[in-house]
Structure formats: C-alpha cells, structure tokens
Design an enzyme around this catalytic site. Structure first.
Site, short mmCIF file in Angstrom:
data_model
loop_
_atom_site.label_atom_id
_atom_site.label_comp_id
_atom_site.label_asym_id
_atom_site.label_seq_id
_atom_site.Cartn_x
_atom_site.Cartn_y
_atom_site.Cartn_z
N ARG A 11 0.84 -1.19 0.00
CA ARG A 11 0.00 0.00 0.00
C ARG A 11 0.88 1.25 0.00
O ARG A 11 2.08 1.16 0.21
CB ARG A 11 -0.94 0.02 1.22
CG ARG A 11 -0.22 0.01 2.57
CD ARG A 11 -1.22 -0.15 3.71
NE ARG A 11 -2.07 1.01 3.85
CZ ARG A 11 -1.86 1.99 4.73
NH1 ARG A 11 -0.81 1.95 5.54
NH2 ARG A 11 -2.68 3.00 4.83
N ASP A 91 12.30 4.64 5.15
CA ASP A 91 11.29 5.14 6.08
C ASP A 91 11.94 5.51 7.42
O ASP A 91 11.59 6.53 8.04
CB ASP A 91 10.17 4.12 6.28
CG ASP A 91 10.67 2.73 6.61
OD1 ASP A 91 11.88 2.45 6.46
OD2 ASP A 91 9.85 1.89 7.03
#
Length: 231
Positions: A11, A91
C-alpha cells in the site's frame, strides 16, 4: 503544492506539502488529485519498479517530475550510523530527518509502529545511535497463529496489559506486552528527552506508555520527505 508518497510493497500513504504545511491525503486516486495545483511528486519507495510504474499510471501524473529519495550518509544535520548508509530503510531515514527538524537539539527515541516495529535513537547533535527492528503488534499475532495448530485469533484488536483468560486474549495481550516491553526496555537502555510515536499502531500504543515523555507524530516520515523539496 507537492505530493508526498510513501510507497510500500502492499500500500501507499500520501500527504500534501503546501507553503510549509503538511497535511495527510486519506484518498489517493486520480480523481482526488485532478483539481490540485501539483508541481512535483517526492517519494520514498521500497516496492519494485513495476509497482511504481503502475502507480504513476493509476494516478495519471506522468506529466509531473518525480523525485525518489533514498537513505544517505548525512543530510540536513543528521548523520546515519550505518557503515553502508543506503541499507538503512528509507522510512527510518526519513523519520530521523523529521524528528531532527521537529525536536531540534534534543535526543529522541523514534518508535514506528507498523507492520514491523522499528526503534531508532537520535542524539541532540543529530547523530543516529542505531536501532531495533522487530515484528509489529499484528505481525506477531499472525506469526503465532500460522506456526501453531491450536492458537487462534480474531480480527478485532482488543489487547490489554493484563493476563488473558482464554486463547485470544492470551495471544493479543501477550503480543502487546512484548511490544510495550521492548519500547520500555529501549527507553531504559538509551534514555532520550522525548519518545516519538508514529505509524499505524501509534495511537493504540500511546496509552500504555503514559509514564514516558511521548509525542505522537503521524506525519513524521512526510516531515522528513518534505525537507528535500527544493534541495
């Protein structure tokens, strides 16, 4: 106005950056972007090239410049502790950049509570002190269910920091205790001035950490990503 994307394997999350302000974009479709005065897309991606190409076509933004951000040895006053800086998950790198901007000259412990739970320490001088990676709350539960014959679970997450009295509560409470215990142990190991919580499970975990100096920053990764705009 800039579109910020955090593209995962399954996603993607999105935000908008406009005049120094970041806002979450809950719906990421071509229709939702059509009327926005976008000038470029800045993105972090752990997925493969075919997924990226598919997303570009889906969003109908091929006419805009796309800039991919990767982990670096040093940027914006933050120093990566990895000997091979590019191997630090992007991230985590962006979370470090976001934390350093929001909590300048403070030592922080960053907890990103998603599919995986990561913990990273950043000192007051912007030096990355290292981190931990472990299964997140739901991934721990899925692992136990998949690898054992007589342990089962339900979709609803209703964990509490008490002993369970049937299989589901034993599993969910135990996994919550493992996550909270890791965070608390990390805090004792390398105490910081602030604990930053981000990721999908951040709000769920926060009440269990009331004794610590917790700040919830749901847009932390986008905060780091936005630092690259016009740089």
């Amino acid at each position: 106005m800039y579109l910020l994307l955090d593209i995962g394997n399954t996603r993607e999350k999105a935000a908008l950056f406009d005049a120094g302000s970041i806002s979450a974009l809950p719906q990421l479709t071509a229709e939702s972007l059509q009327q926005l005065p976008l000038v470029a897309v800045y993105f972090a991606c752990v997925a493969n090239d075919s997924r990226l190409d598919s997303l570009k076509q889906k969003l109908e933004l091929d006419h805009l410049p796309w800039r991919q951000i990767s982990s670096e040895a040093q940027a914006f006053g933050v120093t990566n502790c990895y000997a091979e800086p590019h191997l630090l998950g992007v991230d985590r790198w962006l979370a470090l950049l976001g934390a350093q901007q929001l909590f300048s000259r403070q030592s922080v412990m960053i907890v990103d509570a998603g599919t995986a739970l990561t913990i990273d320490w950043l000192d007051e001088n912007g030096l990355h002190q290292g981190g931990w990676i472990m299964p997140g709350l739901r991934l721990q539960q899925q692992s136990v269910v998949q690898q054992t014959a007589k342990v089962f679970n339900r979709e609803l997450l209703d964990a509490r920091m008490i002993p369970g009295r049937e299989t589901i509560s034993c599993l969910q409470n135990g996994c919550l205790a493992a996550v909270i215990g890791a965070i608390q142990q990390g805090w004792l190991l390398n105490k910081a001035e602030c604990l930053i919580l981000t990721g999908g499970d951040a709000l769920y975990l926060k009440p269990q950490l009331a004794d610590l100096a917790v700040s919830t920053e749901p847009l932390l990764i986008f905060q780091g990503l936005a630092r690259y705009i016009d740089n």
